[in-house]
Design a protein around this motif. Sequence first.
Motif, mmCIF file in Angstrom:
data_model
loop_
_atom_site.group_PDB
_atom_site.id
_atom_site.type_symbol
_atom_site.label_atom_id
_atom_site.label_comp_id
_atom_site.label_asym_id
_atom_site.label_seq_id
_atom_site.Cartn_x
_atom_site.Cartn_y
_atom_site.Cartn_z
ATOM 1 N N LEU A 19 0.830 -1.209 0.000
ATOM 2 C CA LEU A 19 0.000 0.000 0.000
ATOM 3 C C LEU A 19 0.868 1.264 0.000
ATOM 4 C CD1 LEU A 19 -2.851 1.199 0.152
ATOM 5 C CD2 LEU A 19 -2.666 1.089 2.658
ATOM 6 N N ALA A 20 1.964 1.245 0.755
ATOM 7 C CA ALA A 20 2.849 2.417 0.795
ATOM 8 C C ALA A 20 3.402 2.727 -0.593
ATOM 9 C CB ALA A 20 3.986 2.178 1.784
ATOM 10 N N ALA A 21 3.765 1.681 -1.342
ATOM 11 C CA ALA A 21 4.299 1.897 -2.693
ATOM 12 C C ALA A 21 3.227 2.466 -3.624
ATOM 13 C CB ALA A 21 4.841 0.581 -3.255
ATOM 14 N N VAL A 22 1.983 1.971 -3.488
ATOM 15 C CA VAL A 22 0.903 2.458 -4.360
ATOM 16 C C VAL A 22 0.561 3.917 -4.043
ATOM 17 C CG1 VAL A 22 -1.520 2.142 -4.974
ATOM 18 C CG2 VAL A 22 -0.044 0.144 -4.701
ATOM 19 N N VAL A 23 0.519 4.256 -2.753
ATOM 20 C CA VAL A 23 0.143 5.623 -2.372
ATOM 21 C C VAL A 23 1.208 6.627 -2.823
ATOM 22 C CG1 VAL A 23 -0.431 7.122 -0.415
ATOM 23 C CG2 VAL A 23 -1.250 4.788 -0.455
ATOM 24 N N GLU A 29 3.525 15.719 -3.127
ATOM 25 C CA GLU A 29 4.459 16.413 -2.237
ATOM 26 C C GLU A 29 5.612 15.468 -1.897
ATOM 27 O OE1 GLU A 29 1.294 15.934 -1.591
ATOM 28 O OE2 GLU A 29 0.369 17.892 -1.889
ATOM 29 N N LEU A 30 6.833 15.930 -2.127
ATOM 30 C CA LEU A 30 7.979 15.065 -1.894
ATOM 31 C C LEU A 30 8.121 14.706 -0.416
ATOM 32 C CD1 LEU A 30 10.648 16.590 -4.306
ATOM 33 C CD2 LEU A 30 9.204 14.594 -4.629
ATOM 34 N N ALA A 31 7.749 15.641 0.486
ATOM 35 C CA ALA A 31 7.831 15.336 1.917
ATOM 36 C C ALA A 31 6.910 14.164 2.260
ATOM 37 C CB ALA A 31 7.459 16.571 2.735
ATOM 38 N N ALA A 32 5.707 14.150 1.685
ATOM 39 C CA ALA A 32 4.774 13.047 1.938
ATOM 40 C C ALA A 32 5.302 11.741 1.339
ATOM 41 C CB ALA A 32 3.404 13.385 1.346
ATOM 42 N N ILE A 33 5.926 11.838 0.162
ATOM 43 C CA ILE A 33 6.493 10.642 -0.472
ATOM 44 C C ILE A 33 7.594 10.044 0.395
ATOM 45 C CG2 ILE A 33 7.853 9.888 -2.451
ATOM 46 C CD1 ILE A 33 6.231 11.823 -4.177
ATOM 47 N N VAL A 34 8.419 10.901 0.999
ATOM 48 C CA VAL A 34 9.496 10.407 1.869
ATOM 49 C C VAL A 34 8.912 9.745 3.115
ATOM 50 C CG1 VAL A 34 11.487 11.096 3.251
ATOM 51 C CG2 VAL A 34 11.138 12.114 1.007
ATOM 52 N N ARG A 35 7.825 10.334 3.664
ATOM 53 C CA ARG A 35 7.189 9.708 4.827
ATOM 54 C C ARG A 35 6.628 8.324 4.476
ATOM 55 N NH1 ARG A 35 5.424 15.076 5.912
ATOM 56 N NH2 ARG A 35 3.433 14.709 4.858
ATOM 57 N N LEU A 36 6.062 8.197 3.286
ATOM 58 C CA LEU A 36 5.552 6.891 2.855
ATOM 59 C C LEU A 36 6.690 5.889 2.695
ATOM 60 C CD1 LEU A 36 2.924 8.131 0.264
ATOM 61 C CD2 LEU A 36 2.438 6.810 2.340
ATOM 62 N N PHE A 37 7.819 6.368 2.199
ATOM 63 C CA PHE A 37 8.978 5.474 2.070
ATOM 64 C C PHE A 37 9.439 5.001 3.457
ATOM 65 C CE2 PHE A 37 13.666 5.261 2.256
ATOM 66 C CZ PHE A 37 13.823 4.066 1.572
ATOM 67 N N ALA A 38 9.428 5.912 4.439
ATOM 68 C CA ALA A 38 9.799 5.523 5.804
ATOM 69 C C ALA A 38 8.808 4.491 6.354
ATOM 70 C CB ALA A 38 9.844 6.756 6.705
ATOM 71 N N LEU A 39 7.515 4.697 6.079
ATOM 72 C CA LEU A 39 6.494 3.732 6.516
ATOM 73 C C LEU A 39 6.735 2.375 5.874
ATOM 74 C CD1 LEU A 39 3.825 3.021 7.935
ATOM 75 C CD2 LEU A 39 2.619 3.880 5.916
ATOM 76 N N GLU A 101 8.684 24.979 -5.663
ATOM 77 C CA GLU A 101 8.415 24.032 -6.743
ATOM 78 C C GLU A 101 9.277 22.784 -6.612
ATOM 79 O OE1 GLU A 101 11.478 26.002 -10.048
ATOM 80 O OE2 GLU A 101 9.314 26.007 -10.374
ATOM 81 N N GLU A 102 10.400 22.909 -5.880
ATOM 82 C CA GLU A 102 11.245 21.742 -5.687
ATOM 83 C C GLU A 102 10.633 20.753 -4.704
ATOM 84 O OE1 GLU A 102 13.915 20.783 -7.186
ATOM 85 O OE2 GLU A 102 14.130 22.528 -8.477
ATOM 86 N N ALA A 103 9.620 21.193 -3.961
ATOM 87 C CA ALA A 103 9.014 20.337 -2.934
ATOM 88 C C ALA A 103 7.845 19.537 -3.479
ATOM 89 C CB ALA A 103 8.552 21.179 -1.747
ATOM 90 N N ARG A 104 7.489 19.712 -4.757
ATOM 91 C CA ARG A 104 6.354 19.003 -5.342
ATOM 92 C C ARG A 104 6.724 18.406 -6.684
ATOM 93 N NH1 ARG A 104 1.087 19.721 -4.150
ATOM 94 N NH2 ARG A 104 0.555 19.682 -6.340
#
Length: 233
Positions: A19-23, A29-39, A101-104
């Motif tokens: 699920l983390a990979a799909v989300v 947002e790159l910050a959210a993507i990094v949090r999903l990678f940590a999860l 723009e670098e954050a998205r």
Amino acid sequence: MSEGLFTQLLDLACGAFLLAAVVVLWRRELAAIVRLFALQGVALAAIALLLGLHENRWGLIVVAVGIGVLRAGLLPYLIRRALRSFVAERDGGPGGHGWSEEARETQPLVNVAASLLTAAALTLLAYAVARPLVELDPTPATRALPVGLAVVLIGFFVLVTRRRALAQVVGFLLLDNGITATAFLAASGVPLIVELGVSFDVLLAVLVLQVLTVRVREAFGTTDIDDLRELHD
């Protein structure tokens, strides 16, 4: 741990891992993507921990702790640090706040709806490809093997369809997480020395990619791959 409880917890960890990979395909947002990678790193460590507890293998439990520290802690920290430096620079200096723009991932090569449909197709493909392997030894671990293969395919898809360099780094790490999960589920874990070697290689690769990304940002003012292609032309 009973066999039924082990199966339920393993399925739960594998479900969170996929699920983390799909989300990741859904969020921009790159910050959210990094949090999903940590999860996902936490879920991967849980898979290794469950296998270690089920088989009473202390070496595998140590590997699980190492995976948690590296993939849910250190690697996300390194990516977040690079992202914060981009945002601070864009906002006029360290400590700056606001949108950048670098954050998205503003314009991925494939839109969100098509990406999610592709993820579903890749997951079905992984189940079809892994079916003969599962039938050879249908244990709870091997039955979850398609999850690892699906994350390998989704990670490669993220790698080739995202335009920001940091998002591509996350795609590379998703691919590596998928390979690691496949190895654990297919072979009930890997030796400690092998996992240490692989983890060191991954950490070194991320450090090199981080340095390259920062240098590219300093030289060209962006990490958008399409803009870099235009500069090359």
